[in-house]
Design a protein around this motif. Structure first.
Motif, short mmCIF file in Angstrom:
data_model
loop_
_atom_site.label_atom_id
_atom_site.label_comp_id
_atom_site.label_asym_id
_atom_site.label_seq_id
_atom_site.Cartn_x
_atom_site.Cartn_y
_atom_site.Cartn_z
N TYR A 255 0.91 -1.08 0.06
CA TYR A 255 0.07 0.07 0.07
C TYR A 255 0.74 1.01 0.11
O TYR A 255 1.66 1.30 0.87
CB TYR A 255 -0.93 0.13 1.21
N VAL A 256 0.48 2.16 -1.01
CA VAL A 256 1.32 3.33 -1.04
C VAL A 256 0.16 4.53 -0.99
O VAL A 256 -0.79 4.38 -1.54
CB VAL A 256 1.99 3.47 -2.33
N ILE A 257 0.70 5.37 -0.03
CA ILE A 257 -0.27 6.68 0.42
C ILE A 257 0.83 7.68 -0.27
O ILE A 257 1.63 8.11 0.01
CB ILE A 257 -0.56 6.72 1.76
N THR B 269 -1.69 -1.33 -3.94
CA THR B 269 -2.82 -0.11 -4.16
C THR B 269 -2.19 1.07 -3.69
O THR B 269 -1.41 1.29 -2.76
CB THR B 269 -3.93 -0.78 -2.77
N LEU B 270 -2.62 2.01 -4.61
CA LEU B 270 -2.16 3.37 -4.25
C LEU B 270 -3.38 4.12 -3.71
O LEU B 270 -4.42 4.37 -4.25
CB LEU B 270 -1.66 3.94 -5.50
N ILE B 271 -3.06 4.86 -2.59
CA ILE B 271 -4.21 5.69 -2.05
C ILE B 271 -3.61 7.03 -2.17
O ILE B 271 -2.71 7.39 -1.67
CB ILE B 271 -4.31 5.19 -0.63
N ALA C 224 -5.81 2.18 -8.04
CA ALA C 224 -5.71 3.73 -7.38
C ALA C 224 -6.89 4.03 -6.75
O ALA C 224 -8.09 3.93 -7.32
CB ALA C 224 -5.43 4.69 -8.37
N ILE C 225 -6.73 4.25 -5.55
CA ILE C 225 -8.03 4.71 -4.51
C ILE C 225 -7.79 6.27 -4.44
O ILE C 225 -7.00 6.78 -3.78
CB ILE C 225 -8.04 3.99 -3.20
N ILE C 226 -8.80 6.87 -5.07
CA ILE C 226 -8.70 8.60 -4.81
C ILE C 226 -9.49 8.88 -3.56
O ILE C 226 -10.90 8.68 -3.75
CB ILE C 226 -9.29 9.19 -6.19
#
Length: 178
Positions: free
Chosen positions: A47-49, A76-78, A137-139
């Protein structure tokens, strides 16, 4: 306390494997971690924020191409889309809109959520885990400093920490939040 900090510090906060930030290196490092998991036949996820200002960096888009090329479905990129960065409104500093369309064009599964709604956060994380063949990608649409009147929607709080009096006031204001 030790947990109050500007940029999250891997040496002071458990669960952070790499401190990155404004230079945009986090997604590249995340790619390496996700590829490493694949090579090790490990079932853990990366997970990358990052912030909306951070995705103005070219290295993010090179990394986004790499994530998609290698079909890193364990990544997953947040993106914290609070629309403010150190020097002002993100769209005025360097317009990165529309974020979701850009990531879709880079062959990412894309989800846009209310970043303050825990049900939406949980559902998006579950959806990202179930997505196969591409990174997600979660925006997360958010409000910087939400719930604290002297911080809400103020770019000046981008990388400041609170002093003792500000901490007390902020916690009092947040006690009423659910």
């Amino acid at each position: 306390g030790a947990m109050l900090q500007g940029v999250p510090d891997m040496n002071r906060t458990p669960g952070i494997d790499m401190s990155t930030g404004s230079l945009g290196q986090g997604l590249s490092a995340g790619n390496g971690m996700a590829l490493g998991a694949r090579l090790d036949h490990a079932d853990w996820r990366t997970y990358v924020i990052c912030g909306d200002g951070e995705i103005e960096e070219g290295i993010i888009w090179e990394a986004a191409m790499t994530s998609a090329h290698f079909k890193l479905d364990n990544l997953t990129l947040i993106i914290d889309h609070n629309k403010l960065q150190l020097s002002g409104a993100s769209e005025e500093v360097m317009n990165i809109m529309p974020i979701a369309d850009k990531f879709r064009d880079f062959h990412w599964h894309t989800i846009t959520i209310n970043g303050h709604n825990f049900d939406e956060i949980r559902a998006a994380l579950k959806e990202s885990e179930e997505t196969k063949g591409m990174p997600t990608a979660i925006i997360a649409e958010t409000i910087k400093g939400k719930g604290v009147d002297f911080m809400e929607n103020k770019a000046a709080w981008h990388n400041k920490t609170l002093d003792a009096a500000e901490t007390k006031k902020a916690l009092e204001e947040l006690e009423g939040e659910s």
